[in-house]
Design a protein around this motif. Structure first.
Motif: not given
Length: 205
Positions: A12, A15-16, A19, A113, A116, A119, A148, A150, A188
């Motif tokens: 996570d 991934k943040r 993004d 996105v 925050g 995602s 989160r 998407g 993903d």
């Protein structure tokens, strides 16, 4: 429910950052469409170019998303309702129908996105008006808020039937929980590729 969120904390966090990094080329690559989409909306239907909705995000926190308007200004005079089919929903004006099928209406959500709220990939956030009755009838529904939300997700690419009944939402929830339990770079990537294919084939809602 066998969901070990501690094991997913590293992904996570990664991934943040991914993004945030992806929002820059995505914004630069799509910004050229904005004036054309805005002009098409203004010429096709009376009302604002953009509209916003409240959605339920991670840990049940509410936030506002922005979209290009695809429906007539009085589309919700009878209250919120699911879009049964973008190809036949009478609330959509002609250009809006095309935008919905091509997902162009969701371009402004890149701002969410960056903030925050969203995602690129995760369970699609629902409106509170739909979430509350679903929570009452399906207590496990709250588990989809562990991740989160998407722009696109496993449920969106695997369950293309519109979710207009409790049974539809239960099937969609199963896909969302599968994603939350198994989220990874490979999953993903698979979702991203499937999403591109669905848009090109003009499937889904």
């Amino acid at each position: 429910h066998h969901l070990n969120e501690q094991d997913k904390a590293w992904y996570d966090a990664f991934k943040r950052w991914a993004d945030i990094a992806l929002t820059i080329p995505f914004t630069l690559g799509t910004l050229v469409f904005y004036p054309f989409v805005a002009l098409a909306i203004k010429l096709s239907s009376a009302g604002p170019v953009l509209y916003s909705q409240t959605r339920v995000g991670r840990h049940g926190k509410r936030f506002r998303i922005w979209k290009f308007r695809t429906m007539h200004a009085d589309a919700e005079k009878e209250g919120p309702q699911f879009t049964a089919d973008a190809k036949t929903d009478p609330r959509l004006f002609a250009v809006g129908r095309i935008m919905r099928i091509l997902r162009l209406d969701e371009l402004p959500q890149i701002w969410n996105v960056l903030r925050g709220d969203l995602s690129f990939i995760g369970p699609r956030p629902e409106r509170p008006e739909f979430v509350e009755p679903l929570l009452e009838r399906m207590p496990h529904y709250a588990l989809r808020h562990l991740a989160r939300p998407g722009l696109t997700g496993w449920a969106q690419v695997m369950f293309l039937t519109p979710n207009t009944t409790l049974e539809d939402n239960l099937k969609k929830l199963q896909y969302d929980l599968f994603y939350i339990k198994n989220r990874s770079p490979l999953l993903d990537l698979a979702i991203l590729l499937k999403t591109v294919g669905i848009v090109l084939r003009r499937q889904g809602t």
